[in-house]
Design an enzyme around this catalytic site. Structure first.
Site, PDB file in Angstrom:
ATOM      1  N   HIS A   1       9.682   6.474  -3.772  1.00 44.62           N
ATOM      2  CA  HIS A   1      10.952   6.052  -4.371  1.00 44.62           C
ATOM      3  C   HIS A   1      11.802   7.308  -4.581  1.00 44.62           C
ATOM      4  O   HIS A   1      11.381   8.419  -4.216  1.00 44.62           O
ATOM      5  CB  HIS A   1      10.702   5.304  -5.683  1.00 44.62           C
TER       6      HIS A   1
ATOM      7  N   HIS B   1      10.157  10.544  -5.988  1.00 43.28           N
ATOM      8  CA  HIS B   1       9.458  11.378  -5.000  1.00 43.28           C
ATOM      9  C   HIS B   1      10.466  12.155  -4.147  1.00 43.28           C
ATOM     10  O   HIS B   1      10.275  13.343  -3.866  1.00 43.28           O
ATOM     11  CB  HIS B   1       8.616  10.511  -4.050  1.00 43.28           C
TER      12      HIS B   1
ATOM     13  N   GLN C   1       7.757  15.703 -13.915  1.00 45.39           N
ATOM     14  CA  GLN C   1       7.570  15.646 -15.372  1.00 45.39           C
ATOM     15  C   GLN C   1       7.059  14.269 -15.785  1.00 45.39           C
ATOM     16  O   GLN C   1       6.449  14.109 -16.832  1.00 45.39           O
ATOM     17  CB  GLN C   1       8.898  15.951 -16.068  1.00 45.39           C
TER      18      GLN C   1
ATOM     19  N   ASP D   1       4.593  12.690 -14.913  1.00 51.02           N
ATOM     20  CA  ASP D   1       3.160  12.783 -15.220  1.00 51.02           C
ATOM     21  C   ASP D   1       2.915  14.106 -15.935  1.00 51.02           C
ATOM     22  O   ASP D   1       2.339  15.042 -15.375  1.00 51.02           O
ATOM     23  CB  ASP D   1       2.358  12.684 -13.922  1.00 51.02           C
TER      24      ASP D   1
ATOM     25  N   MET E   1      11.345   5.748 -12.652  1.00 57.76           N
ATOM     26  CA  MET E   1      10.891   5.234 -11.351  1.00 57.76           C
ATOM     27  C   MET E   1       9.402   5.471 -11.204  1.00 57.76           C
ATOM     28  O   MET E   1       8.877   6.517 -11.618  1.00 57.76           O
ATOM     29  CB  MET E   1      11.648   5.915 -10.235  1.00 57.76           C
TER      30      MET E   1
ATOM     31  N   SER F   1       5.877   4.028  -8.555  1.00 56.33           N
ATOM     32  CA  SER F   1       5.397   3.149  -7.477  1.00 56.33           C
ATOM     33  C   SER F   1       4.929   1.828  -8.065  1.00 56.33           C
ATOM     34  O   SER F   1       5.007   0.775  -7.428  1.00 56.33           O
ATOM     35  CB  SER F   1       4.249   3.821  -6.741  1.00 56.33           C
ATOM     36  N   ARG F   2       4.434   1.879  -9.301  1.00 60.37           N
ATOM     37  CA  ARG F   2       3.924   0.658  -9.945  1.00 60.37           C
ATOM     38  C   ARG F   2       5.032  -0.334 -10.271  1.00 60.37           C
ATOM     39  O   ARG F   2       4.751  -1.516 -10.478  1.00 60.37           O
ATOM     40  CB  ARG F   2       3.173   1.023 -11.225  1.00 60.37           C
TER      41      ARG F   2
HETATM   42  P1  AMP Z   1       2.502   9.689  -7.384  1.00 58.61           P
HETATM   43  O1  AMP Z   1       2.797   9.203  -6.005  1.00 58.61           O
HETATM   44  O2  AMP Z   1       2.707   8.662  -8.451  1.00 58.61           O
HETATM   45  O3  AMP Z   1       1.170  10.400  -7.482  1.00 58.61           O
HETATM   46  O4  AMP Z   1       3.600  10.796  -7.691  1.00 58.61           O
HETATM   47  C1  AMP Z   1       3.749  11.918  -6.868  1.00 58.61           C
HETATM   48  C2  AMP Z   1       4.619  12.923  -7.566  1.00 58.61           C
HETATM   49  O5  AMP Z   1       5.895  12.354  -7.827  1.00 58.61           O
HETATM   50  C3  AMP Z   1       4.034  13.341  -8.921  1.00 58.61           C
HETATM   51  O6  AMP Z   1       4.204  14.735  -9.099  1.00 58.61           O
HETATM   52  C4  AMP Z   1       4.864  12.552  -9.904  1.00 58.61           C
HETATM   53  O7  AMP Z   1       4.963  13.154 -11.174  1.00 58.61           O
HETATM   54  C5  AMP Z   1       6.214  12.536  -9.190  1.00 58.61           C
HETATM   55  N1  AMP Z   1       7.027  11.416  -9.683  1.00 58.61           N
HETATM   56  C6  AMP Z   1       6.637  10.130  -9.829  1.00 58.61           C
HETATM   57  N2  AMP Z   1       7.631   9.399 -10.367  1.00 58.61           N
HETATM   58  C7  AMP Z   1       8.658  10.244 -10.578  1.00 58.61           C
HETATM   59  C8  AMP Z   1       9.976  10.086 -11.131  1.00 58.61           C
HETATM   60  N3  AMP Z   1      10.419   8.923 -11.585  1.00 58.61           N
HETATM   61  N4  AMP Z   1      10.774  11.186 -11.183  1.00 58.61           N
HETATM   62  C9  AMP Z   1      10.326  12.394 -10.737  1.00 58.61           C
HETATM   63  N5  AMP Z   1       9.112  12.602 -10.203  1.00 58.61           N
HETATM   64  C10 AMP Z   1       8.284  11.546 -10.132  1.00 58.61           C
END
Ligand code: AMP
Length: 286
Positions: free
Chosen positions: A34, A37, A148, A150, A184, A186-187
């Site tokens: 999204h 990312h 941030q 996470d 934002m 993925s969930r």
């Molecule tokens: P994930 O695919 O959920 O493991 O996320 C991959 C990276 O994208 C991680 O470093 C997350 O912290 C970052 N991320 C996820 N959602 C957001 C968001 N809404 N804004 C900024 N970074 C994000």
């Protein structure tokens, strides 16, 4: 954009780039991409010559088999989105490539394992540390970008980089939100529009908590957040904590704290677990 499934092929490509003195930026993800990312990819593009994004749904960081099975997987759309922002390389390994053998390696992160995400998702950070270490060894980036969103994961990875001396710069990127304030994720794809509207109250709760910092105690703010969310149908609060934004140590008394504060929240909306946070920089109670 080049796509690699195999480690050696990716490494051969990156080795050439490194030899030509190109800087490599790395954005690890679990896909279902999204705008959040993409903001990381854009930043990496600005600061590096080659940007590598990995998409790998890492089984060892899920402590709930159903959550793993239901995690959205949209690799074709992900590849298109990455292409649209000019990502150079997509790494999409198979589980057997990342985990050729069953592993027994354990990481310990002290108090970070017993608060918030550590407390409610046992073993989660061990899986994160494991896969991020493997990915750092494979990609050997000059810079790595994490959100941030996470925040506790970022604190864990900072320890990993410091203690294991990974020769890279870690960059924390701001949270990208929908227009209604919902962070934002993925969930969010598992929520319909009405549920996403409900979920946006998590951010509203964080804003209310922030407005209370000056005049109320931690306990009073926690009570107010709990009561606010109790009135919103469809949200089940898991935790709301105030912590040091860098170490994630829980703060119990705002009077004795000075520095960057993080307001952290986790809750279920229609069976989907969501997290969010807000950082208040240079906080000092007057
Ligand atoms: P994930 O695919 O959920 O493991 O996320 C991959 C990276 O994208 C991680 O470093 C997350 O912290 C970052 N991320 C996820 N959602 C957001 C968001 N809404 N804004 C900024 N970074 C994000």
């Amino acid at each position: 954009m080049l796509q690699f499934q195999e480690i050696l092929a990716l490494q051969n490509f990156l080795w050439q780039k490194r030899k030509a003195d190109k800087k490599i930026g790395f954005v690890p993800t679990m896909g279902a991409l999204h705008e959040g990312h993409l903001s990381l990819i854009r930043l990496s593009k600005q600061e590096n010559d080659v940007t590598v994004c990995s998409v790998f749904v890492n089984p060892t960081q899920f402590n709930n088999a159903e959550d793993l099975a239901k995690y959205p997987r949209t690799i074709e759309k992900d590849a298109q989105m990455l292409e649209s922002v000019g990502c150079d390389v997509l790494f999409i390994p198979e589980v057997a490539t990342m985990y050729p053998e069953k592993t027994t390696l354990q990481f310990h992160f002290g108090h970070l394992e017993s608060v918030m995400e550590g407390k409610f998702r046992k073993g989660h950070f061990n899986g994160v540390a494991l896969v991020v270490s493997k990915l750092f060894h494979i990609v050997q980036p000059h810079r790595a970008y994490f959100g941030q969103k996470d925040l506790q994961q970022f604190a864990i990875i900072r320890i990993l980089v410091q203690d294991l001396m990974f020769p890279l710069e870690l960059i924390r990127c701001p949270i990208v939100r929908q227009a209604n304030g919902l962070a934002m994720s993925s969930r969010n794809q598992r929520l319909n529009l009405q549920e996403q509207e409900t979920a946006s109250h998590l951010y509203k709760a964080l804003l209310r908590a922030k407005a209370m910092l000056e005049s109320y105690s931690v306990k009073q703010i926690q009570k107010a957040v709990k009561e606010y969310l109790l009135n919103i149908k469809g949200i089940t609060l898991e935790y709301f904590e105030i912590a040091d934004a860098n170490t994630l140590q829980i703060i119990e008394d705002l009077n004795s704290f000075q520095g960057d504060l993080a307001l952290c929240i986790a809750a279920y909306v229609s069976g989907v677990r969501l997290i969010d946070n807000l950082i208040v920089e240079n906080f000092v109670k007057k």
